[in-house]
Design a protein around this motif. Structure first.
Motif, PDB file in Angstrom:
ATOM      1  N   SER A  35       6.395  -0.389  15.636  1.00  0.00           N
ATOM      2  CA  SER A  35       5.764  -1.296  14.678  1.00  0.00           C
ATOM      3  C   SER A  35       6.491  -1.263  13.339  1.00  0.00           C
ATOM      4  O   SER A  35       6.717  -2.307  12.709  1.00  0.00           O
ATOM      5  N   ILE A  36       6.864  -0.055  12.922  1.00  0.00           N
ATOM      6  CA  ILE A  36       7.604   0.087  11.662  1.00  0.00           C
ATOM      7  C   ILE A  36       8.955  -0.600  11.772  1.00  0.00           C
ATOM      8  O   ILE A  36       9.394  -1.305  10.856  1.00  0.00           O
ATOM      9  N   ARG A  37       9.615  -0.408  12.884  1.00  0.00           N
ATOM     10  CA  ARG A  37      10.928  -1.025  13.075  1.00  0.00           C
ATOM     11  C   ARG A  37      10.827  -2.549  13.000  1.00  0.00           C
ATOM     12  O   ARG A  37      11.664  -3.208  12.374  1.00  0.00           O
ATOM     13  N   ARG A  38       9.805  -3.122  13.624  1.00  0.00           N
ATOM     14  CA  ARG A  38       9.620  -4.579  13.566  1.00  0.00           C
ATOM     15  C   ARG A  38       9.338  -5.042  12.144  1.00  0.00           C
ATOM     16  O   ARG A  38       9.817  -6.094  11.711  1.00  0.00           O
ATOM     17  N   ASP A  39       8.540  -4.250  11.402  1.00  0.00           N
ATOM     18  CA  ASP A  39       8.260  -4.587  10.008  1.00  0.00           C
ATOM     19  C   ASP A  39       9.549  -4.598   9.183  1.00  0.00           C
ATOM     20  O   ASP A  39       9.770  -5.507   8.366  1.00  0.00           O
ATOM     21  N   ILE A  40      10.381  -3.583   9.395  1.00  0.00           N
ATOM     22  CA  ILE A  40      11.631  -3.477   8.636  1.00  0.00           C
ATOM     23  C   ILE A  40      12.542  -4.658   8.939  1.00  0.00           C
ATOM     24  O   ILE A  40      13.148  -5.252   8.035  1.00  0.00           O
ATOM     25  N   LEU A  49      14.829  -6.124   1.852  1.00  0.00           N
ATOM     26  CA  LEU A  49      15.407  -4.788   1.979  1.00  0.00           C
ATOM     27  C   LEU A  49      16.607  -4.874   2.908  1.00  0.00           C
ATOM     28  O   LEU A  49      16.907  -5.927   3.467  1.00  0.00           O
ATOM     29  N   LYS A  50      17.297  -3.758   3.077  1.00  0.00           N
ATOM     30  CA  LYS A  50      18.442  -3.693   3.968  1.00  0.00           C
ATOM     31  C   LYS A  50      18.194  -2.612   5.006  1.00  0.00           C
ATOM     32  O   LYS A  50      18.000  -1.446   4.672  1.00  0.00           O
ATOM     33  N   LYS A  51      18.178  -2.996   6.286  1.00  0.00           N
ATOM     34  CA  LYS A  51      17.977  -2.042   7.363  1.00  0.00           C
ATOM     35  C   LYS A  51      19.243  -1.228   7.580  1.00  0.00           C
ATOM     36  O   LYS A  51      20.343  -1.766   7.647  1.00  0.00           O
ATOM     37  N   VAL A  57      17.047   0.653   2.992  1.00  0.00           N
ATOM     38  CA  VAL A  57      17.343   0.871   1.576  1.00  0.00           C
ATOM     39  C   VAL A  57      17.075  -0.441   0.857  1.00  0.00           C
ATOM     40  O   VAL A  57      16.851  -1.480   1.490  1.00  0.00           O
ATOM     41  N   ILE A  58      17.115  -0.410  -0.468  1.00  0.00           N
ATOM     42  CA  ILE A  58      16.936  -1.639  -1.227  1.00  0.00           C
ATOM     43  C   ILE A  58      18.051  -2.612  -0.868  1.00  0.00           C
ATOM     44  O   ILE A  58      19.143  -2.199  -0.479  1.00  0.00           O
ATOM     45  N   ASN A  59      17.797  -3.890  -0.982  1.00  0.00           N
ATOM     46  CA  ASN A  59      18.718  -4.904  -0.487  1.00  0.00           C
ATOM     47  C   ASN A  59      19.882  -5.128  -1.437  1.00  0.00           C
ATOM     48  O   ASN A  59      20.001  -6.155  -2.084  1.00  0.00           O
ATOM     49  N   SER A  60      20.753  -4.146  -1.485  1.00  0.00           N
ATOM     50  CA  SER A  60      21.956  -4.258  -2.298  1.00  0.00           C
ATOM     51  C   SER A  60      22.981  -3.268  -1.804  1.00  0.00           C
ATOM     52  O   SER A  60      22.662  -2.133  -1.486  1.00  0.00           O
ATOM     53  N   TYR A  61      24.236  -3.693  -1.764  1.00  0.00           N
ATOM     54  CA  TYR A  61      25.306  -2.765  -1.432  1.00  0.00           C
ATOM     55  C   TYR A  61      25.701  -1.925  -2.639  1.00  0.00           C
ATOM     56  O   TYR A  61      26.350  -0.907  -2.509  1.00  0.00           O
ATOM     57  N   LEU A  62      25.321  -2.374  -3.831  1.00  0.00           N
ATOM     58  CA  LEU A  62      25.770  -1.671  -5.030  1.00  0.00           C
ATOM     59  C   LEU A  62      25.376  -0.203  -5.062  1.00  0.00           C
ATOM     60  O   LEU A  62      26.159   0.632  -5.495  1.00  0.00           O
TER      61      LEU A  62
END
Length: 250
Positions: A35-40, A49-51, A57-62
């Motif tokens: 369930s968590i994986r589907r949410d992510i 966000l970034k899987k 992690v937060i949605n940034s490569y920086l």
């Protein structure tokens, strides 16, 4: 708890912790790992966000670029992938590497004195190669897709007409011996098909989590790949279905 409430809590925890993993979230929210994986995955598709392997992690490569300079290393699985993939790299090659966490960390670890040309549609990957003085970097320009931090569109497609690469390191969301390679974005799947045609050989580097997964948009059949590199032994039973299809497994 409603899915919307659960996802709100996930985002709040990510904002506080900067990085979260599936196991801890499963315990924290008292729901299954799946369930968590589907949410992510759903939150990633919304650009929130970034899987990454086992979490998000937060949605940034920086943060990756910044933390890499502080000595942060990639996961053990990706380190194994890189050590295997390194045998394919030689001086004076032209190599296409698209966006994605695996390619990003692999690019970060390339030998500092490797003399080659890296072609990419990932600005973040291009940035991490600043510390490699002998590498030429060609950044494909086009429409910037903020969700995955890559360039897409007709400009990228046409620029690839002028590229004749030795290898293409392809990033994927899922790979299955019968259903092939797949990803979650339609336009990106078309760019990846074009990148395959712009290279002599295609290399697929995947961690175990992506094996036997099928996502929404197919890129190609598994047999269209030249090399499959995983963090497993080539004879691991998880790879049984991939054997005997004309793909070299490393």
């Amino acid at each position: 708890m409603l899915k919307e409430e659960r996802q709100t809590l996930i985002l709040e925890k990510l904002a506080t912790d900067k990085k979260i993993n599936f196991t801890d979230l499963s315990k924290f929210l008292n729901v299954s790992y799946d369930s968590i994986r589907r949410d992510i995955i759903e939150l990633e598709d919304k650009g929130l966000l970034k899987k990454v392997h086992g979490g998000a992690v937060i949605n940034s490569y920086l943060p990756y670029v910044s933390d890499a300079k502080k000595g942060l290393t990639s996961s053990d699985e990706i380190n194994i992938l890189f050590k295997k993939a390194l045998t394919l790299f030689e001086n004076h090659q032209t190599i296409i590497m698209d966006g994605g966490t695996t390619n990003f960390f692999m690019a970060q670890q390339l030998p500092k004195m490797l003399e080659a040309t890296i072609v990419t549609n990932s600005p973040a990957l291009a940035m991490v190669l600043n510390d490699h003085p002998s590498l030429e970097v060609i950044l494909l320009g086009g429409s910037y897709f903020k969700r995955y931090q890559i360039t897409l569109g007709s400009e990228v497609y046409h620029q690839l007409d002028h590229i004749n690469a030795d290898y293409y390191f392809i990033g994927i969301n899922g790979i299955d011996p019968n259903e092939g390679l797949s990803i979650r974005n339609y336009e990106e799947s078309l760019i990846k098909q074009k990148m395959m045609r712009s290279a002599k050989k295609t290399v697929c580097c995947v961690i175990e989590e992506k094996l036997h997964l099928q996502e929404a948009y197919k890129i190609c059949d598994f047999s269209a790949v030249d090399y499959l590199i995983t963090n497993l032994s080539p004879m691991d039973e998880a790879l049984n279905g991939f054997q005997g299809k004309g793909v070299e497994i490393i």
